[in-house]
Design a protein around this motif. Structure first.
Motif, PDB file in Angstrom:
ATOM      1  N   TYR A  90      42.080  33.569  55.542  1.00 19.99           N
ATOM      2  CA  TYR A  90      41.735  34.817  55.886  1.00 19.99           C
ATOM      3  C   TYR A  90      42.400  35.675  56.908  1.00 19.99           C
ATOM      4  O   TYR A  90      42.824  36.648  55.756  1.00 19.99           O
ATOM      5  N   GLU A  91      43.114  34.854  57.994  1.00 16.48           N
ATOM      6  CA  GLU A  91      43.930  36.042  58.204  1.00 16.48           C
ATOM      7  C   GLU A  91      45.111  35.827  57.876  1.00 16.48           C
ATOM      8  O   GLU A  91      46.089  36.310  57.977  1.00 16.48           O
ATOM      9  N   THR A  92      45.547  34.752  57.339  1.00 19.10           N
ATOM     10  CA  THR A  92      46.987  34.260  56.829  1.00 19.10           C
ATOM     11  C   THR A  92      46.936  35.738  55.265  1.00 19.10           C
ATOM     12  O   THR A  92      47.946  36.783  55.520  1.00 19.10           O
TER      13      THR A  92
ATOM     14  N   TRP B 111      33.653  32.488  55.688  1.00 24.76           N
ATOM     15  CA  TRP B 111      34.378  33.320  56.251  1.00 24.76           C
ATOM     16  C   TRP B 111      34.371  35.356  55.920  1.00 24.76           C
ATOM     17  O   TRP B 111      34.297  36.147  55.748  1.00 24.76           O
ATOM     18  N   ALA B 112      34.879  34.616  54.316  1.00 25.23           N
ATOM     19  CA  ALA B 112      35.419  36.130  53.237  1.00 25.23           C
ATOM     20  C   ALA B 112      35.307  35.084  51.878  1.00 25.23           C
ATOM     21  O   ALA B 112      35.821  34.238  52.070  1.00 25.23           O
ATOM     22  N   VAL B 113      34.745  35.855  50.848  1.00 27.36           N
ATOM     23  CA  VAL B 113      34.722  35.920  48.858  1.00 27.36           C
ATOM     24  C   VAL B 113      35.371  36.826  49.016  1.00 27.36           C
ATOM     25  O   VAL B 113      35.706  37.913  49.205  1.00 27.36           O
ATOM     26  N   VAL B 114      36.455  36.208  47.980  1.00 32.35           N
ATOM     27  CA  VAL B 114      37.294  37.134  46.796  1.00 32.35           C
ATOM     28  C   VAL B 114      36.316  36.869  45.379  1.00 32.35           C
ATOM     29  O   VAL B 114      36.339  35.565  45.095  1.00 32.35           O
ATOM     30  N   GLN B 115      35.698  38.337  45.253  1.00 31.10           N
ATOM     31  CA  GLN B 115      34.905  37.168  44.165  1.00 31.10           C
ATOM     32  C   GLN B 115      35.620  37.691  42.793  1.00 31.10           C
ATOM     33  O   GLN B 115      36.255  38.781  42.396  1.00 31.10           O
ATOM     34  N   LEU B 116      35.329  37.310  41.741  1.00 35.89           N
ATOM     35  CA  LEU B 116      36.063  37.679  40.316  1.00 35.89           C
ATOM     36  C   LEU B 116      34.574  37.485  39.810  1.00 35.89           C
ATOM     37  O   LEU B 116      33.714  36.868  39.005  1.00 35.89           O
ATOM     38  N   ARG B 117      34.487  38.815  38.111  1.00 33.03           N
ATOM     39  CA  ARG B 117      34.057  39.326  37.430  1.00 33.03           C
ATOM     40  C   ARG B 117      34.532  38.939  35.877  1.00 33.03           C
ATOM     41  O   ARG B 117      35.820  39.467  36.048  1.00 33.03           O
TER      42      ARG B 117
ATOM     43  N   ILE C 293      45.305  32.953  47.378  1.00 30.81           N
ATOM     44  CA  ILE C 293      43.426  33.151  47.286  1.00 30.81           C
ATOM     45  C   ILE C 293      43.092  32.283  47.293  1.00 30.81           C
ATOM     46  O   ILE C 293      43.647  31.600  46.164  1.00 30.81           O
ATOM     47  N   PRO C 294      41.809  30.970  48.109  1.00 29.01           N
ATOM     48  CA  PRO C 294      42.129  29.690  47.730  1.00 29.01           C
ATOM     49  C   PRO C 294      41.480  29.704  45.935  1.00 29.01           C
ATOM     50  O   PRO C 294      40.334  30.526  45.757  1.00 29.01           O
ATOM     51  N   GLY C 295      42.292  29.400  44.727  1.00 30.29           N
ATOM     52  CA  GLY C 295      41.661  28.704  43.513  1.00 30.29           C
ATOM     53  C   GLY C 295      42.743  29.893  43.003  1.00 30.29           C
ATOM     54  O   GLY C 295      42.395  29.872  41.712  1.00 30.29           O
ATOM     55  N   LEU C 296      43.156  30.465  43.020  1.00 27.68           N
ATOM     56  CA  LEU C 296      44.578  31.878  42.299  1.00 27.68           C
ATOM     57  C   LEU C 296      45.458  31.196  42.521  1.00 27.68           C
ATOM     58  O   LEU C 296      46.623  31.510  42.505  1.00 27.68           O
ATOM     59  N   GLU C 297      45.523  30.063  43.026  1.00 28.19           N
ATOM     60  CA  GLU C 297      47.306  29.824  43.719  1.00 28.19           C
ATOM     61  C   GLU C 297      48.251  29.736  42.198  1.00 28.19           C
ATOM     62  O   GLU C 297      49.000  29.707  42.334  1.00 28.19           O
ATOM     63  N   GLN C 298      47.961  29.289  40.922  1.00 28.76           N
ATOM     64  CA  GLN C 298      48.001  29.384  39.672  1.00 28.76           C
ATOM     65  C   GLN C 298      48.342  30.120  38.767  1.00 28.76           C
ATOM     66  O   GLN C 298      48.085  29.774  37.866  1.00 28.76           O
ATOM     67  N   ALA C 299      47.308  31.503  39.542  1.00 33.34           N
ATOM     68  CA  ALA C 299      46.762  32.288  38.621  1.00 33.34           C
ATOM     69  C   ALA C 299      47.646  32.914  37.775  1.00 33.34           C
ATOM     70  O   ALA C 299      48.229  33.265  37.980  1.00 33.34           O
ATOM     71  N   GLU C 300      47.325  33.286  36.390  1.00 35.70           N
ATOM     72  CA  GLU C 300      48.011  33.454  35.738  1.00 35.70           C
ATOM     73  C   GLU C 300      47.948  34.767  35.063  1.00 35.70           C
ATOM     74  O   GLU C 300      46.281  35.475  34.636  1.00 35.70           O
ATOM     75  N   PHE C 301      49.266  36.438  35.621  1.00 41.15           N
ATOM     76  CA  PHE C 301      48.216  37.633  35.088  1.00 41.15           C
ATOM     77  C   PHE C 301      48.424  38.261  34.395  1.00 41.15           C
ATOM     78  O   PHE C 301      49.994  37.849  33.742  1.00 41.15           O
ATOM     79  N   VAL C 302      47.368  38.441  33.522  1.00 41.94           N
ATOM     80  CA  VAL C 302      47.517  38.718  31.994  1.00 41.94           C
ATOM     81  C   VAL C 302      47.829  40.638  32.198  1.00 41.94           C
ATOM     82  O   VAL C 302      48.131  41.515  31.752  1.00 41.94           O
ATOM     83  N   ARG C 303      47.134  41.076  33.463  1.00 37.19           N
ATOM     84  CA  ARG C 303      47.231  42.668  33.797  1.00 37.19           C
ATOM     85  C   ARG C 303      47.114  42.774  35.290  1.00 37.19           C
ATOM     86  O   ARG C 303      47.055  42.055  35.658  1.00 37.19           O
ATOM     87  N   TYR C 304      48.125  43.198  35.672  1.00 33.24           N
ATOM     88  CA  TYR C 304      48.929  43.369  37.328  1.00 33.24           C
ATOM     89  C   TYR C 304      47.728  45.023  37.596  1.00 33.24           C
ATOM     90  O   TYR C 304      47.823  45.708  36.913  1.00 33.24           O
ATOM     91  N   GLY C 305      47.399  45.142  38.612  1.00 36.25           N
ATOM     92  CA  GLY C 305      46.313  46.107  39.371  1.00 36.25           C
ATOM     93  C   GLY C 305      47.550  47.669  39.018  1.00 36.25           C
ATOM     94  O   GLY C 305      49.101  47.491  39.356  1.00 36.25           O
TER      95      GLY C 305
END
Ligand code: FAD
Length: 436
Positions: free
Chosen positions: A199-201, A262-268, A298-310
């Motif tokens: 989280y801190e990193t 310690w912290a969680v990023v949720q994906l919906r 973010i753990p689990g998103l190391e290879q995430a493919e972004f189909v749309r950026y924010g």
């Protein structure tokens, strides 16, 4: 006669399709009398920012989209090919030559009459195609909003969307907070757990990442800003602010450790098929490259493919799943069709593609024929279904990507081969429609 309002990318395609079908068109455009904050040229089909129409490769979503358009008689793809500039694997154009070529084709078509001036009232008689874009003038936008019961957004503050296939499920676990699963919706949320060090990193990278310039609205406007605060701005309020906000770990236990993270990023889930997920609470104004760099930490998103950026920018778009029919006409007033970014697609070619379909459906309505609804396996069909039927309650515009297509019958692991198979299937389905 069919009216088309707005001679941008979608409006020119729509007008061309109607005229080529043999019907008369009146095309109304407010330039050069009035310009939006982003438009500068008096010509039609102006590219307001990048001059790239994205990849040409057939095994890419953008390449497939353009190929489908070409096969449907697209004016804009034909003009783009004529005005192309070297751009590696992309189709990029000389924007002035491109706009001039489209303008000349439209102005010289025997079935098209161009009428200058801002339209401030919705057409009393149809069929008509409204293609006034993300920067629709205020008076007309207010009329559209009133007709749709307020279902019109004036800015876009969206979180990134990633493909389900690209997630590392060994690190991510499916669960809703406190185990509150709706019946039949097990794993509605995917959770990316972080320990304190992770989280801190991540936090440090997030607050130091480079933001993009904001166009078209004042970010200090509290109406805009407080309702959709970018995650990086919220983070700068203090080291724990997002840990008590979108990254709060309460009600969640990581099955790998048996403890609360310690912290969680949720994906919906973003679509019913579960092929796309959005990062909950991650609306952001960071540069696209920075989003990829920081969010892949973010753990689990190391290879995430972004189909749309924010994104955060001014963008007028309908809550289409609530107000449009599958043929892109308004449920409340079926004589009015919509095309382009205003109906909730995102991108130059996506806007143009929707113009092809809206234009053809306006002709079908005039003649009392059946509407053109392209198969879900095609890129255009899938994109327009996403728009008309919607992904989530909080509808956000969408660009071409393979994540919105129905899955292939057989799984193909290699990404390039999988995308090639998607394209082959799409073009076969489209060929059948064109033949019919
Ligand atoms: P437009 O091309 O904007 O056409 C709308 C037309 O309607 C305009 O000519 C306008 O003058 C006219 N009009 C508006 N109101 C009225 C009225 N009341 N009466 C008569 N005429 C009217 N997409 C990309 O793929 N790449 C990018 O780099 C990119 N950059 C963008 C940058 C900005 C600042 C914005 C706002 C959007 C960007 N987009 C980009 C998104 C989108 O692809 C473009 O906005 C695209 O032009 C949308 O096509 P359109 O036909 O829907 O609208």
């Amino acid at each position: 006669m069919i009216q088309v309002i707005g001679a941008g990318l979608a409006g020119c395609e729509a007008a061309w399709q109607i005229a080529q079908a043999g019907e008369r068109v009146v095309l109304r455009e407010m330039k050069p009398q009035r310009f939006s904050p982003a438009h500068k040229s008096p010509l039609f089909a102006e590219l307001v920012c990048s001059n790239s129409l994205k990849a040409r490769r057939l095994d890419s979503a953008a390449g497939l989209l353009k190929e489908e358009m070409r096969r449907m008689g697209s004016l804009l793809v034909a003009c783009a090919e004529q005005c192309a500039v070297p751009a590696g694997g992309a189709l990029a154009v000389d924007r002035d030559l491109f706009a001039a070529a489209v303008t000349e084709k439209i102005r010289s078509h025997a079935n098209i009459e161009v009428v200058d001036g801002e339209v401030t009232e919705l057409p009393a008689e149809g069929p008509a195609v409204i293609a006034t874009g993300p920067l629709t003038s205020e008076t007309l936008a207010e009329k559209i909003s009133a007709l749709c019961g307020g279902s019109l957004s004036f800015f876009d503050a969206a979180a990134p969307i990633v493909t389900a296939d690209s997630l590392n499920r060994e690190k991510i676990f499916a669960a809703s907070r406190y185990g509150r699963e709706e019946a039949g919706a097990e794993g509605a949320y995917l959770n990316c757990p972080m320990n304190k060090a992770e989280y801190e990193t991540f936090y440090q990278a997030l607050i130091e990442a480079e933001p993009a310039p904001v166009h078209g609205f004042d970010v200090r406007d509290p109406k805009v800003y407080e309702g959709c605060m970018p995650v990086e701005v919220m983070a700068r309020r203090g080291p724990d602010t997002i840990r008590f906000g979108p990254l709060k770990p309460v009600g969640l236990r990581d099955p790998a450790t048996g403890h609360r993270p310690w912290a969680v990023v949720q994906l919906r889930r973003e679509n019913q098929a579960g092929t796309l997920y959005n990062l909950v609470g991650f609306q952001t104004n960071l540069k696209f490259g920075e989003q990829k760099r920081v969010f892949q930490m973010i753990p689990g998103l190391e290879q995430a493919e972004f189909v749309r950026y924010g994104v955060m920018h001014r963008n007028t778009f309908l809550n289409s799943p609530h107000v449009l029919s599958a043929d892109l006409s308004l449920r409340e007033n079926p004589a009015l069709f919509f095309a382009g970014q205003i109906l909730g697609v995102e991108g130059y070619m996506e806007s143009s593609a929707s113009g092809i379909v809206s234009g053809r459906n306006a002709v079908a309505r005039l003649r009392g024929g059946p509407p053109l609804i392209l198969p879900a396996e095609t890129m255009i069909g899938s994109l327009l279904r996403y728009v008309a039927f919607g992904g989530t309650a909080d509808f956000q515009p969408m660009g071409a990507n393979f994540g919105i297509l129905p899955p292939l019958e057989t799984k193909i692991k290699d990404k390039r081969l999988r995308y090639a198979a998607f394209s082959e299937r799409a073009l076969q389905k489209l060929a059948a429609v064109i033949e019919a």
